[in-house]
Design an enzyme around this catalytic site. Structure first.
Site, PDB file in Angstrom:
ATOM      1  N   HIS A   1       0.808  -1.241   0.179  1.00  0.00           N
ATOM      2  CA  HIS A   1      -0.152   0.114  -0.104  1.00  0.00           C
ATOM      3  C   HIS A   1       0.846   1.145  -0.009  1.00  0.00           C
ATOM      4  O   HIS A   1       0.616   1.974  -0.580  1.00  0.00           O
ATOM      5  CB  HIS A   1      -1.012   0.052   1.121  1.00  0.00           C
ATOM      6  CG  HIS A   1      -2.092  -1.006   1.095  1.00  0.00           C
ATOM      7  ND1 HIS A   1      -3.376  -0.609   0.532  1.00  0.00           N
ATOM      8  CD2 HIS A   1      -2.090  -2.356   1.229  1.00  0.00           C
ATOM      9  CE1 HIS A   1      -4.101  -1.921   0.498  1.00  0.00           C
ATOM     10  NE2 HIS A   1      -3.151  -2.860   1.135  1.00  0.00           N
TER      11      HIS A   1
ATOM     12  N   ASP B   1      -6.185   5.545   0.954  1.00  0.00           N
ATOM     13  CA  ASP B   1      -6.276   4.139   0.370  1.00  0.00           C
ATOM     14  C   ASP B   1      -7.167   3.126   0.994  1.00  0.00           C
ATOM     15  O   ASP B   1      -7.760   3.726   1.980  1.00  0.00           O
ATOM     16  CB  ASP B   1      -4.816   3.686   0.598  1.00  0.00           C
ATOM     17  CG  ASP B   1      -4.489   2.548   1.316  1.00  0.00           C
ATOM     18  OD1 ASP B   1      -5.195   2.261   2.444  1.00  0.00           O
ATOM     19  OD2 ASP B   1      -3.539   1.963   1.365  1.00  0.00           O
TER      20      ASP B   1
END
Ligand code: UDP
Length: 469
Positions: free
Chosen positions: A19, A113
């Site tokens: 991520h 995210d």
């Protein structure tokens, strides 16, 4: 941007390399390519790892950077799922985030995210709209949008679903191949995923790291769907090979000496761990294949396929201590084994690399495709099994390694699949397809391409937002 100051966008990322990498690349692109004013809030190790620092150095100077620490390993038990760990880290950062965003406001948009959706209400308190930068496939995004429906339609575990799941515009996927965190309704992470799935609806839009040619059906369906925020495919966003401290790495020097297209690269991402038995079979399969290989080998783990995800590097990483006896010596003319971390983008971009055995993490997938490298899909955890189905059955750019009933892929099968990828007719077909997707990915990102246009579309909205502030 035409007049006045550029809109200010705050980007928030969650911990874990899978991520961290795309969010840093995304934030860097907003500043470099769109000349937006960007603050990036990233969760890193405390202190950041060498790989994290190296990527952060690639950010344009204009990006304001704030680092939030991951929660320490001691805060979790051995059985805590990585997703739970990530969500809890993000939750623990919310008070600090609230005060930081309060100081930064007004700004045009918050982009989070998918593990940071709990920040959306924090931005809403300030009257700021949020967007999601979704770091996986459109198929996984579609699953998130349909999770509540799926949850309500079946009481048992998804692996027992009598019929495959057909998400709009996507290839059918068996319940057992849906993402791993929703495979056990008794685990608290299941409830968290359901809760988070609803948060998507609070976003103003979802930017997704995928592109038209890879997922045409899913993208069309997401565009036409009206029960969720607008979706903007803006990928493939991957980092440049020069940003991963790869220069001078021994594996790149070794690749320089191998014939073009002759090496199969084997990696299970930043977190993947095989069982000892599976690691042995893979070693023996690679040896039996007689193909050249570059293998990033992680210490085996008997119960946790994501064991390396938050694991610190240690002396135990020496592959000689866990690979079959004599393996390194017997294969030294054909292969190279490196511990833990290779400069993957540079490896995949190297002319000697001709195939990729991958755990199908979405970044690895995109990195392989951008470089036109055909794949062997060997998924382990998270949403990787869904990605594998997409790559093998829909995009038709990957082979599968079939495991026996006991779950173990045997050396003969591994050698077969690798031989097929590197030398067989099917390998040639996959290679052609990989090159087609490589070219399509490049077209999507160039001026006037679908992903470039989608990104400009969102930037335009942020600009209008700025003007109303
Ligand atoms: N990576 C790398 N070297 C390695 C292993 C991983 O550079 O030895 C990078 C890889 O290029 C990718 C990221 O780490 O960008 C892993 O993300 P992915 O989504 O593929 O999988 P995850 O690690 O999150 O399971």
């Amino acid at each position: 941007m035409e007049h006045g100051n550029p809109p200010h966008v705050v980007v928030l990322g969650s911990p874990g390399m899978g991520h961290f990498i795309p969010i840093v690349v995304f934030a860097g692109g907003l500043s470099r390519d769109l000349a937006l004013s960007v603050t990036l809030i990233a969760h890193t190790g405390d202190p950041p790892s060498a790989a994290e620092q190296s990527l952060l150095r690639s950010l344009p100077d204009a990006v304001d950077l704030v680092l939030f620490p991951q929660l320490p390993a001691e805060d979790f038990t051995a059985g805590t799922k990585i997703e739970d760990r990530v969500f809890r880290t993000v939750m623990s950062s919310l008070p600090r985030l609230r005060s930081l965003l309060g100081n930064l406001a007004p700004f045009a948009a918050l982009v989070v995210d998918p593990f940071c959706l709990d920040a959306i209400p924090v931005a809403a308190e300030l009257g700021v709209a949020s967007y999601v930068f979704f770091t996986s496939s459109c198929m996984s995004l579609s699953l998130a949008f349909h999770l509540h429906q799926l949850d309500a339609s079946f009481q048992g575990e998804f692996r027992d679903l009598p019929e495959p799941v057909r998400l709009p515009g996507c290839v059918s996927v068996h319940g057992k191949d849906l993402m791993e965190p929703i495979q056990d309704r008794g685990n608290p992470v299941y409830a968290t995923f359901l809760r988070i799935a609803e948060r998507f609806l609070e976003a103003e839009g979802v930017l997704v790291n995928s592109f038209e040619a890879l997922e045409p059906g899913a993208i069309k369906a997401l565009r036409e769907g009206s029960s969720h925020p607008p979706v903007y495919p803006v990928g493939p966003l991957i980092r440049a090979g020069s940003s991963d401290s790869g220069e001078g790495h021994e594996c790149l020097r070794w690749l320089d000496e191998q014939p073009v297209g002759s090496v199969v690269y084997v990696s299970f991402g930043s977190g993947g761990a095989l069982t000892r038995a599976q690691l042995y079979e893979l070693a023996m399969g690679l040896e039996a294949s007689r193909q050249r290989f570059l293998w990033v080998a992680n210490r085996p783990h008997e119960h946790d396929a994501s064991a390396t995800f938050f694991g610190a590097e240690s002396d135990d990483d020496d592959p000689g201590s866990f690979l079959p006896e004599g393996f390194l010596e017997r294969t030294k003319a054909l292969g190279l084994v490196v511990p833990r971390w290779a400069p993957q983008v540079a490896v995949l971009g190297h002319a000697a690399t001709g195939g990729f055995v991958t755990h199908c993490g979405w970044n690895s997938t995109l990195e392989g495709l951008v470089h036109g490298v055909p794949l062997i899909a060997w998924p382990l955890y998270a949403e990787q099994k869904m990605n594998a189905v997409l790559l093998a059955e829909d995009a038709k750019v990957a082979l599968r390694v079939e495991a026996d009933e006991d779950g173990l892929a045997r050396r003969e099968e591994i050698a077969r699949a690798i031989g097929c990828l590197m030398e067989g007719e099917e390998g040639k077909r996959l290679q052609r397809r990989a090159r087609e997707l490589r070219d399509a990915a490049a077209r999507a990102m160039e001026e006037g391409g679908s992903s470039c246009m989608a990104m400009l579309d969102v930037a335009e909205k942020w600009k209008r937002q700025r003007n109303t502030q």
